[in-house]
Enzyme design. Structure first.
Site, PDB file in Angstrom:
ATOM      1  N   LEU A 109      -3.409  -7.691   3.214  1.00 33.18           N
ATOM      2  CA  LEU A 109      -4.033  -8.719   4.048  1.00 33.18           C
ATOM      3  C   LEU A 109      -5.414  -9.109   3.538  1.00 33.18           C
ATOM      4  O   LEU A 109      -5.894 -10.199   3.835  1.00 33.18           O
ATOM      5  CB  LEU A 109      -4.137  -8.240   5.500  1.00 33.18           C
ATOM      6  CG  LEU A 109      -2.823  -8.280   6.268  1.00 33.18           C
ATOM      7  CD1 LEU A 109      -2.947  -7.546   7.582  1.00 33.18           C
ATOM      8  CD2 LEU A 109      -2.392  -9.725   6.500  1.00 33.18           C
ATOM      9  N   ALA A 110      -6.062  -8.217   2.806  1.00 26.93           N
ATOM     10  CA  ALA A 110      -7.419  -8.504   2.353  1.00 26.93           C
ATOM     11  C   ALA A 110      -7.668  -7.733   1.064  1.00 26.93           C
ATOM     12  O   ALA A 110      -6.913  -6.833   0.697  1.00 26.93           O
ATOM     13  CB  ALA A 110      -8.423  -8.112   3.424  1.00 26.93           C
ATOM     14  N   GLY A 138      -9.678  -5.208  -0.869  1.00 33.05           N
ATOM     15  CA  GLY A 138     -10.595  -4.081  -0.960  1.00 33.05           C
ATOM     16  C   GLY A 138     -10.379  -3.435  -2.322  1.00 33.05           C
ATOM     17  O   GLY A 138      -9.867  -4.069  -3.240  1.00 33.05           O
ATOM     18  N   HIS A 154       0.806  -1.221   0.000  1.00 36.34           N
ATOM     19  CA  HIS A 154       0.000   0.000   0.000  1.00 36.34           C
ATOM     20  C   HIS A 154       0.836   1.268   0.000  1.00 36.34           C
ATOM     21  O   HIS A 154       0.610   2.173  -0.783  1.00 36.34           O
ATOM     22  CB  HIS A 154      -0.957  -0.018   1.198  1.00 36.34           C
ATOM     23  CG  HIS A 154      -1.928   1.118   1.195  1.00 36.34           C
ATOM     24  ND1 HIS A 154      -1.586   2.387   1.635  1.00 36.34           N
ATOM     25  CD2 HIS A 154      -3.202   1.173   0.795  1.00 36.34           C
ATOM     26  CE1 HIS A 154      -2.647   3.180   1.489  1.00 36.34           C
ATOM     27  NE2 HIS A 154      -3.640   2.469   0.988  1.00 36.34           N
ATOM     28  N   HIS A 156      -8.233  -1.379  -3.394  1.00 38.99           N
ATOM     29  CA  HIS A 156      -6.857  -1.251  -3.900  1.00 38.99           C
ATOM     30  C   HIS A 156      -6.475  -2.461  -4.755  1.00 38.99           C
ATOM     31  O   HIS A 156      -5.865  -2.310  -5.806  1.00 38.99           O
ATOM     32  CB  HIS A 156      -5.871  -1.130  -2.739  1.00 38.99           C
ATOM     33  CG  HIS A 156      -6.082   0.097  -1.914  1.00 38.99           C
ATOM     34  ND1 HIS A 156      -6.329   1.330  -2.477  1.00 38.99           N
ATOM     35  CD2 HIS A 156      -6.082   0.282  -0.580  1.00 38.99           C
ATOM     36  CE1 HIS A 156      -6.473   2.215  -1.512  1.00 38.99           C
ATOM     37  NE2 HIS A 156      -6.339   1.612  -0.362  1.00 38.99           N
TER      38      HIS A 156
END
Lengths: 124, 124
Positions: free
Chosen positions: B74-75, B77, B14, B79
């Site tokens: 981690l997950a 979304g 990120h 992005h």
């Protein structure tokens, strides 16, 4: 008077407006609960329920006297360095007789870093 | 004419305004490079250098013809679901003869989920 019970673990993640974002965290909680009877719960900083405060208070209501918060963050930015300590201080002020502490962020753990590097090696 | 070289791996994270935020990603890259001679680099979506476009173009300039982007998130979304595919499409438009693909996000891997759960177990 309640007797001292086992330590509760709260897996604390960022949160997202996307409801599916939480699925990997549910999976981590499942892994945890399959291997251990220790009380464990998820909590989120933003956009998702429960909040960390809600999760802590619920665990304490159930009789747990010691809580370890595991920041499920890959790295330490302002969420882990600033927001989390404020939330922990607020929880300690509500429950001054209990132990409420946090571990380092999961991304700082060499074992997690190695697992991520191993995954990257596996996709070549 | 260059011959086909090995696959390059880009660890895509990120990014943050906090310069220390990148340290766990540097550590993951170190782990990777200790175990493997494959070309590898970091790239960031926001606030940090290099961008994914810069990292892809630099690898391609060095003669690599195939790139696998590993979303170190981690997950999933917006992005990973929206921003990353746009960046990959732009890269493919700049380099139509090359293979530029992405894996699933690291948080979706059962091995990573298990490693995080194991860390949580270790802190009780």
């Amino acid at each position: 008077m309640t007797t001292k019970q086992s330590t509760g673990i709260i897996l604390f993640a960022h949160g997202s407006r996307d409801p599916n974002w939480r699925l990997p965290f549910e999976a981590i909680l499942d892994h945890f609960q399959k291997s251990h009877a220790q009380p464990a719960a998820l909590a989120f900083l933003e956009c998702m329920q429960p909040s960390l405060s809600e999760a802590i208070d619920k665990m304490i209501d159930s009789g747990i006297h010691e809580i370890r918060v595991v920041p499920v963050f890959l790295a330490v930015g302002s969420h882990v360095r600033k927001d989390l300590p404020i939330l922990l201080e607020q929880a300690r002020a509500r429950h001054p007789q209990l132990s409420i502490t946090a571990t380092a962020a999961i991304g700082e753990q060499p074992a997690i870093q190695a697992a991520i590097a191993e995954f990257a090696l596996s996709v070549i």
